[in-house]
Enzyme design. Structure first.
Site, PDB file in Angstrom:
ATOM      1  CG  ASP A 268      -2.254   0.930   0.868  1.00  0.00           C
ATOM      2  OD1 ASP A 268      -2.141   2.096   0.030  1.00  0.00           O
ATOM      3  OD2 ASP A 268      -3.347   0.697   1.599  1.00  0.00           O
TER       4      ASP A 268
HETATM    5  C1  NOJ Z   1      -4.206   3.646  -0.269  1.00  0.00           C
HETATM    6  C2  NOJ Z   1      -5.288   2.836   0.307  1.00  0.00           C
HETATM    7  O1  NOJ Z   1      -5.169   2.159   1.523  1.00  0.00           O
HETATM    8  C3  NOJ Z   1      -5.418   1.928  -0.983  1.00  0.00           C
HETATM    9  O2  NOJ Z   1      -6.525   1.234  -0.764  1.00  0.00           O
HETATM   10  C4  NOJ Z   1      -5.305   2.458  -2.361  1.00  0.00           C
HETATM   11  O3  NOJ Z   1      -5.504   1.629  -3.350  1.00  0.00           O
HETATM   12  C5  NOJ Z   1      -3.939   3.222  -2.430  1.00  0.00           C
HETATM   13  N1  NOJ Z   1      -3.955   4.154  -1.220  1.00  0.00           N
HETATM   14  C6  NOJ Z   1      -3.546   4.063  -3.660  1.00  0.00           C
HETATM   15  O4  NOJ Z   1      -4.367   5.277  -3.767  1.00  0.00           O
END
Ligand code: NOJ
Length: 740
Positions: A268
């Site tokens: 993430d």
């Molecule tokens: C953080 C989020 O937790 C995740 O779900 C997302 O895909 C990413 N950022 C990218 O934006």
């Protein structure tokens, strides 16, 4: 020279061979480059990235959705880097692209996997017009805490429903062949247990015993892997002391060794470096080591991999095999997507954005996701004959942006049809639709506009109150401790109620809300979640009976927040409550002996029942379930049993009903939930029509991880129910005998 990779002969070779051939030509920096994903949004214009791309230091970009820019980035990558490896272009295409579908929790309320698949498929083809080839969806965290803002992105509280919809979404995004124009690689997230954050606070600690992890939180991910999901994202949180980004147990043992996942794992956002913030590592180099060793193949943003992996290899602390297998996993998906053949946007080969087909899917999804929670005296559907004036009151009657919900980077509020506009269009010029916003936002306090709303409601034939939460109150990092209607909305309801005009609440929100304060104050409630671009026309059709509501709750609605977590598949406890065993706090005698309070598992001030149970949803039809039966009183392990019942539409209109089948395994080597969903089906019945609904259950579908942490069905007695919600009492029984 850029050679064999582009030659037709090369393309004809099996993917694994092509991966090996390519890997053998890559330098260590080029390999590490593939493991690096760069943010390409504003401030990271192509110029900035160009050098990095030419040097082969980037394997993927995210946050760019402009075909011109994407194509230029791809061109640089394939024409100007030494090996010409195309880019993965990732984006959060969560519930639609330009055409915004209902939020995933709303889609889940449709209990319609085919429709959910279609929503994902429309989103994929719209996104692909810009060159995006990878979405960070589906989000399939089982979510049992409505305080958690990300419940909006989930399919709700249930393992079975989430697993079925996970597969539908993977199929919708990816299709049967990732090389087809308009398909995207999907990403199952957030692995695992993210939804169990303490007190529903986003990113907070999760503590989940392995047996619960395996029985509740992991199955949707395994279903997605079995459906061929291309990528997977570990969660930001920590699980039992180890953040999933650094968890070999999750990323190697479960994902690779047990499930044989052959796609790749993306971290993430900056979660590799956050291992240090969690307190797992001392510095970014150690974080890079922990994440790579655990099995994170690509780092999203952050830069720990690009800065430290080479050093770790040189120092002999990380094996080159780890790098090679990560790069192979990433290249595998690039090959499967056909990017080496054609990495560019597919704008000329795909339908335009927001075409009639996309809007029809968005409307169908909104229609089927709305849940009717109350319909006192059959006030709904509203009759149009004799209707002179409608009061449309509230902050969400005409709020084009707010009804789209969370994660709508690419949605266009200008294309939203709000309920106000749709009702005006449906009723035509003959009916006065008087709109009073009454509150600037859902969080506003009572003011003079309340008086205006009351005056308008008093003169109207019906008052429609558009209440709820605006978009920003749910989603990532947007958790709430109080999940009631914000601001002075309850006061607004009470004031309108006092006019005596029939009152219908249409509630839009990103989560289940505690509606205890208004439920008896209104004649009807349509719970519409954040219904997306076509929410307005769907709501108008439901209000005026063009179609019957048919959504069913994918998550329990508590009476008050202190009941959370409350979900239908709880355990029985040693002291299960029953209606005659509970005492309300207001009824306790002054000198009551301790034992007079029931001594069972309930709250003195809330009892033990939710306000609305999982699976609940009313209809304009009247569905009656009867004659449940089982095909056999006893079956052996390895056999199947069929549970069936009759369903009759005793009402006056044709409507869809979501038929649900639950079981209870009465005795287990570990205790089992009081009910578990094992099947569901959406069927349509004409007035007076009866249908037989059957659910065939193989004993494998009744398996669970037991005391030995092994997946197996256990012999013994089972209850089975069929009905329209998880409270159904229409029950039969059967027994599983040990295999011969
Ligand atoms: C953080 C989020 O937790 C995740 O779900 C997302 O895909 C990413 N950022 C990218 O934006």
């Amino acid at each position: 020279m850029k050679p064999s990779i582009a030659s037709p002969l090369y393309h004809a070779e099996p993917i694994e061979q092509r991966i090996r051939a390519l890997l053998s030509r890559m330098t260590l920096p080029e390999k590490i480059g593939q493991m690096n994903q760069r943010n390409a949004s504003e401030g990271y214009a192509p110029d900035y990235l160009a050098e990095e791309l030419r040097a082969g230091r980037v394997g993927s970009v995210l946050n760019v959705a402009d075909a011109g820019i994407v194509d230029e980035l791809q061109r640089i990558a394939v024409e100007e880097s030494r090996l010409g490896i195309p880019l993965l272009v990732g984006r959060d295409v969560i519930h639609g692209f330009r055409t915004v579908m209902p939020i995933p929790l709303g889609q889940a309320a449709s209990w319609n996997p085919e429709l959910v698949r279609e929503c994902a498929s429309v989103a994929a083809r719209e996104a692909a017009t810009t060159g995006i080839n990878w979405t960070f969806a589906p989000m399939i965290d089982v979510s049992r805490d409505p305080r958690w803002g990300r419940i909006a992105e989930s399919c709700g509280e249930d393992v079975f429903l989430t697993s079925r919809l996970a597969v539908a979404m993977v199929e919708g995004f990816q299709g049967e062949d990732l090389t087809e124009p308009g398909k995207l690689a999907a990403c199952a997230k957030h692995f695992a247990g993210y939804g169990a954050a303490e007190s529903g606070r986003d990113y907070a600690t999760t503590s989940i015993p392995e047996i619960e992890l395996r029985n509740v939180y992991l199955p949707p991910f395994q279903a997605a892997v079995d459906a061929g999901v291309a990528t997977l994202m570990p969660s930001f949180s920590e699980l039992n002391g180890i953040p999933p980004t650094g968890s070999e147990f999750l990323l190697r043992q479960v994902l690779r060794d047990e499930w044989h996942f052959d796609g790749f794992v993306i971290s993430d956002w900056d979660s590799v470096r956050q291992l240090r913030t969690h307190g797992l590592t001392e510095n970014d180099a150690e974080s890079a080591l922990a994440a790579a060793a655990a099995g994170v193949d690509m780092e999203m943003a952050g830069g720990a991999y690009i800065d430290h992996l080479a050093g770790l290899i040189e120092e002999g602390r990380l094996s080159i095999d780890v790098i090679d297998s990560a790069v192979a996993n990433i290249l595998r998906i690039k090959f499967r997507l056909g990017l080496f053949e054609d990495p560019f946007s597919k704008r000329d080969r795909l339908p335009p954005l927001l075409d009639a087909d996309a809007l029809a899917t968005a409307k169908a999804a909104a229609l089927q996701s709305v849940v009717m929670l109350r319909n006192q005296g059959g006030v709904l559907p509203l009759r149009t004959d004799g209707l002179a004036m409608v009061a449309a009151i509230g902050p969400l009657a005409d709020a084009p942006y707010e009804q789209l919900g969370t994660w709508i980077f690419d949605g266009d509020p200008a294309c939203t049809v709000t309920p106000l506009r749709a009702i005006e269009a449906l009723l035509g010029p003959g009916v006065n639709v008087h709109h009073v916003r009454a509150m600037e936002t859902s969080r506003s306090k009572a003011g003079p506009a309340f008086d205006e709303a009351v005056a308008v409601a008093r003169d109207a034939d019906v008052a429609l109150l558009f209440l709820g939460e605006e978009s920003i109150l749910s989603g990532e990092a947007h958790s709430r401790a109080d999940i009631g209607l914000p601001g002075d909305q309850v006061e607004l309801v009470r004031r309108i109620r006092a006019t005596g005009t029939p009152l219908v609440a249409v509630i839009m929100a990103g989560r289940p809300l505690t509606l205890t304060g208004i439920v008896d104050e209104v004649d009807a409630i349509l719970f519409a979640w954040h219904p997306g671009t076509m929410g307005g026309p769907a709501i108008a059709d439901l209000l005026f009976g063009v179609e019957s509501p048919s959504g069913k709750l994918p998550a329990t609605f508590p009476r008050m927040v202190g009941q959370v977590p409350i979900y239908y598949s709880q355990k029985n406890t040693g002291k299960p409550p029953s209606p005659d065993m509970i005492v309300h706090i207001d009824d306790i005698d002054t000198h009551a002996p301790q034992t007079s309070l029931g001594m069972t598992a309930f709250h003195l001030d809330a009892g033990y029942r939710p306000l609305f149970p999982f699976g609940f949803g009313l209809s304009y039809a009247e569905f009656q379930y009867h004659d449940i039966r089982t095909s056999a009183a006893e079956i052996r392990l390895g056999e199947s049993v069929t549970i069936s019942a009759e369903l009759t539409n005793r009402g006056g209109v044709a409507a869809d009903e979501v038929v649900q089948c639950y079981i209870r395994d009465l005795v287990g080597s570990v205790t089992r939930p009081v009910k578990e969903l094992k099947g569901f089906r959406r069927i349509r019945l004409e007035p007076g029509e009866t249908a037989t609904v059957e659910f065939e259950l193989h004993t494998d579908e009744l398996a669970f991880f037991g005391r030995e942490m092994r997946l197996a069905a256990e012999p013994g007695e089972f209850h089975a129910w069929i009905g329209g919600d998880s409270d159904t009492e229409l029950k039969t029984t059967f027994r599983i005998l040990a295999a011969d």
